[in-house]
Design an enzyme around this catalytic site. Structure first.
Site, mmCIF file in Angstrom:
data_model
loop_
_atom_site.group_PDB
_atom_site.id
_atom_site.type_symbol
_atom_site.label_atom_id
_atom_site.label_comp_id
_atom_site.label_asym_id
_atom_site.label_seq_id
_atom_site.Cartn_x
_atom_site.Cartn_y
_atom_site.Cartn_z
ATOM 1 N N THR A 1 -81.316 -7.505 -20.074
ATOM 2 C CA THR A 1 -82.650 -7.778 -19.543
ATOM 3 C C THR A 1 -82.554 -8.987 -18.613
ATOM 4 O O THR A 1 -81.463 -9.398 -18.247
ATOM 5 C CB THR A 1 -83.655 -8.023 -20.691
ATOM 6 O OG1 THR A 1 -83.158 -9.085 -21.510
ATOM 7 C CG2 THR A 1 -83.853 -6.766 -21.523
ATOM 8 N N VAL B 1 -84.768 -12.318 -18.494
ATOM 9 C CA VAL B 1 -84.955 -13.700 -18.956
ATOM 10 C C VAL B 1 -83.858 -14.074 -19.959
ATOM 11 O O VAL B 1 -83.356 -15.197 -19.946
ATOM 12 C CB VAL B 1 -86.354 -13.886 -19.586
ATOM 13 C CG1 VAL B 1 -86.520 -15.295 -20.138
ATOM 14 C CG2 VAL B 1 -87.451 -13.587 -18.563
ATOM 15 N N CYS B 2 -83.472 -13.135 -20.793
ATOM 16 C CA CYS B 2 -82.530 -13.405 -21.887
ATOM 17 C C CYS B 2 -81.215 -14.051 -21.440
ATOM 18 O O CYS B 2 -80.798 -15.042 -22.036
ATOM 19 C CB CYS B 2 -82.251 -12.133 -22.670
ATOM 20 S SG CYS B 2 -83.728 -11.393 -23.406
ATOM 21 N N PRO B 3 -80.548 -13.548 -20.398
ATOM 22 C CA PRO B 3 -79.269 -14.181 -20.048
ATOM 23 C C PRO B 3 -79.430 -15.615 -19.544
ATOM 24 O O PRO B 3 -78.521 -16.423 -19.700
ATOM 25 C CB PRO B 3 -78.683 -13.268 -18.970
ATOM 26 C CG PRO B 3 -79.840 -12.525 -18.416
ATOM 27 C CD PRO B 3 -80.824 -12.384 -19.553
ATOM 28 N N ILE C 1 -79.456 -17.592 -22.854
ATOM 29 C CA ILE C 1 -78.161 -17.559 -23.518
ATOM 30 C C ILE C 1 -77.164 -18.441 -22.757
ATOM 31 O O ILE C 1 -76.425 -19.228 -23.362
ATOM 32 C CB ILE C 1 -77.656 -16.111 -23.636
ATOM 33 C CG1 ILE C 1 -78.604 -15.294 -24.524
ATOM 34 C CG2 ILE C 1 -76.235 -16.076 -24.206
ATOM 35 C CD1 ILE C 1 -78.403 -13.791 -24.433
#
Length: 178
Positions: free
Chosen positions: A48, A50-52, A55
């Protein structure tokens, strides 16, 4: 939702821990954080947008967590195989220094109460857990809003003082005296 003062749930999950052939996966459980501070951060889905960014930012701050003797765990509802595929295909995720836990059955997210009511995927939840396994801080963001990793580090610093910390307190500043 579990909150401050609650015991962090027991778990045992598969995790993607490396992209090195033959060393990609390991089982991770509560015992891996026993006696240490721990930060668990959840994201909705792999592959997806926003997630990276989150992380990668946790990875950039990894040395700060390590300096605070704090274990770092990322968690989503994807399988450990999907985590590996994402790491192999995303430049910012290849060299992660912490495990990506696979809460594939969504049991840990459900026990914590951080599943989105309609979409049934983990919210952007962050838990700071003390060495006794007690939740000391919780932050939950809407699916569309990334969290502030520097605030997680700042809050961890404040909690580790075991003293009264005023608004906007940062490591090195005076704490409050009664």
């Amino acid at each position: 939702m579990l909150t401050i003062g609650d015991k962090f749930p027991e778990f045992k999950l598969q995790a993607c821990v490396s992209i090195e052939k033959g060393k990609e996966f390991a089982e991770v459980a509560n015992k891996d954080a026993k006696g240490s501070w721990a930060v668990y951060f959840f994201w909705p889905l792999d592959f997806t947008f926003v997630c990276p960014t989150e992380i990668a930012e946790f990875n950039k701050e990894f040395k700060n967590f390590q300096a605070r003797e704090t274990k770092l765990f990322g968690v989503s509802a994807d399988s450990h195989f999907v985590h590996l595929a994402w790491r192999n295909n995303h430049d910012d995720l290849r060299d992660l220094k912490f495990p990506m836990l696979a809460d594939y059955k969504k049991e840990l997210a459900a026990q914590l109460g951080v599943l989105h009511k309609q979409d049934h995927m983990p919210l952007r939840a962050t838990f700071i857990v003390d060495p006794d396994g007690i939740i000391r801080w919780v932050s939950v963001n809407d699916l569309s809003v990334g969290r502030n990793v520097k605030e997680v580090v700042r809050t961890l610093d404040a909690l580790q003082t075991d003293e009264l910390c005023p608004c906007n307190w940062e490591k090195g500043q005076a704490t409050l005296t009664v």
